[in-house]
Write a protein that holds these residues in place. Structure first.
Motif, mmCIF file in Angstrom:
data_model
loop_
_atom_site.group_PDB
_atom_site.id
_atom_site.type_symbol
_atom_site.label_atom_id
_atom_site.label_comp_id
_atom_site.label_asym_id
_atom_site.label_seq_id
_atom_site.Cartn_x
_atom_site.Cartn_y
_atom_site.Cartn_z
ATOM 1 N N HIS A 45 0.823 -1.224 0.000
ATOM 2 C CA HIS A 45 0.000 0.000 0.000
ATOM 3 C C HIS A 45 0.847 1.261 0.000
ATOM 4 O O HIS A 45 0.574 2.223 0.723
ATOM 5 C CB HIS A 45 -0.965 0.012 1.195
ATOM 6 C CG HIS A 45 -1.862 -1.189 1.260
ATOM 7 N ND1 HIS A 45 -2.796 -1.476 0.295
ATOM 8 C CD2 HIS A 45 -1.937 -2.211 2.168
ATOM 9 C CE1 HIS A 45 -3.425 -2.605 0.601
ATOM 10 N NE2 HIS A 45 -2.915 -3.068 1.730
ATOM 11 N N THR A 60 -4.892 4.433 -7.924
ATOM 12 C CA THR A 60 -5.127 2.985 -7.946
ATOM 13 C C THR A 60 -5.674 2.545 -9.300
ATOM 14 O O THR A 60 -5.246 1.517 -9.853
ATOM 15 C CB THR A 60 -6.105 2.586 -6.838
ATOM 16 O OG1 THR A 60 -5.542 2.920 -5.559
ATOM 17 C CG2 THR A 60 -6.410 1.100 -6.879
ATOM 18 N N ALA A 130 -12.754 -2.390 5.047
ATOM 19 C CA ALA A 130 -12.406 -1.081 4.506
ATOM 20 C C ALA A 130 -12.248 -1.146 2.995
ATOM 21 O O ALA A 130 -12.576 -0.198 2.277
ATOM 22 C CB ALA A 130 -11.122 -0.572 5.152
ATOM 23 N N ASN A 131 -11.772 -2.288 2.495
ATOM 24 C CA ASN A 131 -11.619 -2.449 1.047
ATOM 25 C C ASN A 131 -12.959 -2.353 0.338
ATOM 26 O O ASN A 131 -13.071 -1.729 -0.731
ATOM 27 C CB ASN A 131 -10.965 -3.796 0.746
ATOM 28 C CG ASN A 131 -10.849 -4.071 -0.732
ATOM 29 O OD1 ASN A 131 -9.957 -3.580 -1.410
ATOM 30 N ND2 ASN A 131 -11.767 -4.874 -1.263
ATOM 31 N N ASN A 134 -13.977 1.189 0.123
ATOM 32 C CA ASN A 134 -13.222 1.889 -0.907
ATOM 33 C C ASN A 134 -13.746 1.572 -2.303
ATOM 34 O O ASN A 134 -13.787 2.447 -3.176
ATOM 35 C CB ASN A 134 -11.737 1.529 -0.811
ATOM 36 C CG ASN A 134 -11.086 2.067 0.439
ATOM 37 O OD1 ASN A 134 -11.573 3.014 1.039
ATOM 38 N ND2 ASN A 134 -9.977 1.464 0.842
ATOM 39 N N HIS A 192 -7.047 -7.678 0.554
ATOM 40 C CA HIS A 192 -8.238 -6.871 0.823
ATOM 41 C C HIS A 192 -8.237 -6.254 2.222
ATOM 42 O O HIS A 192 -9.216 -5.620 2.610
ATOM 43 C CB HIS A 192 -9.490 -7.720 0.629
ATOM 44 C CG HIS A 192 -9.634 -8.260 -0.774
ATOM 45 N ND1 HIS A 192 -8.949 -9.376 -1.209
ATOM 46 C CD2 HIS A 192 -10.358 -7.810 -1.823
ATOM 47 C CE1 HIS A 192 -9.264 -9.606 -2.479
ATOM 48 N NE2 HIS A 192 -10.108 -8.682 -2.871
ATOM 49 N N ARG A 194 -6.955 -3.542 5.072
ATOM 50 C CA ARG A 194 -6.414 -2.190 5.140
ATOM 51 C C ARG A 194 -5.873 -1.870 6.531
ATOM 52 O O ARG A 194 -5.398 -0.772 6.781
ATOM 53 C CB ARG A 194 -7.483 -1.169 4.744
ATOM 54 C CG ARG A 194 -7.876 -1.198 3.285
ATOM 55 C CD ARG A 194 -6.683 -0.886 2.396
ATOM 56 N NE ARG A 194 -7.030 -0.943 0.977
ATOM 57 C CZ ARG A 194 -6.925 -2.019 0.232
ATOM 58 N NH1 ARG A 194 -6.496 -3.155 0.767
ATOM 59 N NH2 ARG A 194 -7.229 -2.005 -1.048
ATOM 60 N N SER A 195 -5.984 -2.829 7.448
ATOM 61 C CA SER A 195 -5.423 -2.681 8.788
ATOM 62 C C SER A 195 -5.285 -4.078 9.379
ATOM 63 O O SER A 195 -5.692 -5.072 8.765
ATOM 64 C CB SER A 195 -6.326 -1.807 9.666
ATOM 65 O OG SER A 195 -7.501 -2.504 10.041
ATOM 66 N N GLU A 200 -10.966 -6.973 10.133
ATOM 67 C CA GLU A 200 -10.402 -7.139 8.793
ATOM 68 C C GLU A 200 -10.012 -8.602 8.564
ATOM 69 O O GLU A 200 -10.261 -9.157 7.486
ATOM 70 C CB GLU A 200 -9.181 -6.236 8.620
ATOM 71 C CG GLU A 200 -9.499 -4.752 8.628
ATOM 72 C CD GLU A 200 -10.133 -4.302 7.320
ATOM 73 O OE1 GLU A 200 -9.429 -4.221 6.305
ATOM 74 O OE2 GLU A 200 -11.358 -4.037 7.325
#
Length: 244
Positions: A45, A60, A130-131, A134, A192, A194-195, A200
């Protein structure tokens, strides 16, 4: 040329005629830039430090487009040969794709059930990835043709080229095919994230299951990434098209 180990047996060669020798210098450079760039942008990322937050979506989208061209430049000969093999047996190709789709739906359903159960019993494990948030923002921010071209077509092809054509093949060449399927599937799921939040980890389970299904299709069709890419495109189309 891909060499892969069968599920429990000796090493076998897939499509021995699809690449007569090592890639050309241009193809080798394209492959190296593709692998390094994909790892930096999508696994680590990383993005240009001067890029504003609101510009990351466009970055992206452009990254997927550029990586798609690099993948074609790096593996074009193999992709062309795989296409000819599919064209020589279209009914067989459709049957494999249908079987792969059934398997993907079954594994994703199991993954979704496991994810929902864990979200209900583990504190803090619920919530949307979060993916996925997005992706929803990208669908709202870009015109439908861009979403279809990048998120439905180019993106899945790029991901299959990295996780199946490159990663699964590299692992299978040194261990067993099932190890490559498992590792590439789990890492595809982690793509996929994001943390490192528990929600997640729980949320990516269905994605990892899809990655495993795509890997199985790739191995069972002797390394034809066009079929796993087609499966991935259909999966994204089914998830994104209703929101356009």
């Amino acid at each position: 040329m891909m060499s892969s180990r069968s599920w429990a047996g000796p090493k076998t060669t897939a499509y021995p005629s699809r690449e007569a020798g090592p890639p050309s210098k241009t193809a080798a450079v394209c492959r190296l830039v593709f692998i390094v760039s994909y790892t930096a942008v999508f696994l680590l990322h990383l993005s240009p430090p001067w890029l504003p937050t609101e510009g990351r979506g466009a970055f992206t989208m452009w990254a997927y487009a550029v990586l798609f061209m690099l993948a074609v430049g790096g593996w074009g000969g193999e992709l062309a040969e795989q296409g000819r093999l599919l064209a020589a047996g279209p009914l067989r190709a459709v049957a494999w794709l249908a079987l792969g789709a059934v398997g993907a739906v079954a594994l994703e359903s199991v993954g979704a059930l496991a994810s929902d159960w864990l979200a209900g019993v583990l504190p803090g494990a619920g919530g949307e990835l979060a993916n996925d948030t997005n992706v929803g923002r990208a669908i709202a921010a870009f015109p439908p043709w861009a979403v279809l071209g990048v998120l439905v077509f180019a993106g899945p092809v790029v991901e299959e080229m990295f996780f199946r054509q490159f990663l699964l093949t590299a692992i299978a060449d040194h261990t067993r095919a099932w190890v490559g399927v498992a590792v590439s599937g789990v890492l595809f799921g982690m793509l996929h994230m994001r943390s490192w939040a528990l929600s997640e980890w729980v949320g990516i389970i269905p994605h990892a299951c899809f990655g495993v299904a795509a890997g199985i299709l790739f191995v069972r069709t002797r390394g034809n990434v066009l079929l796993s890419a087609a499966l991935h495109v259909l999966n994204n189309l089914n998830g994104i098209a209703p929101s356009l």
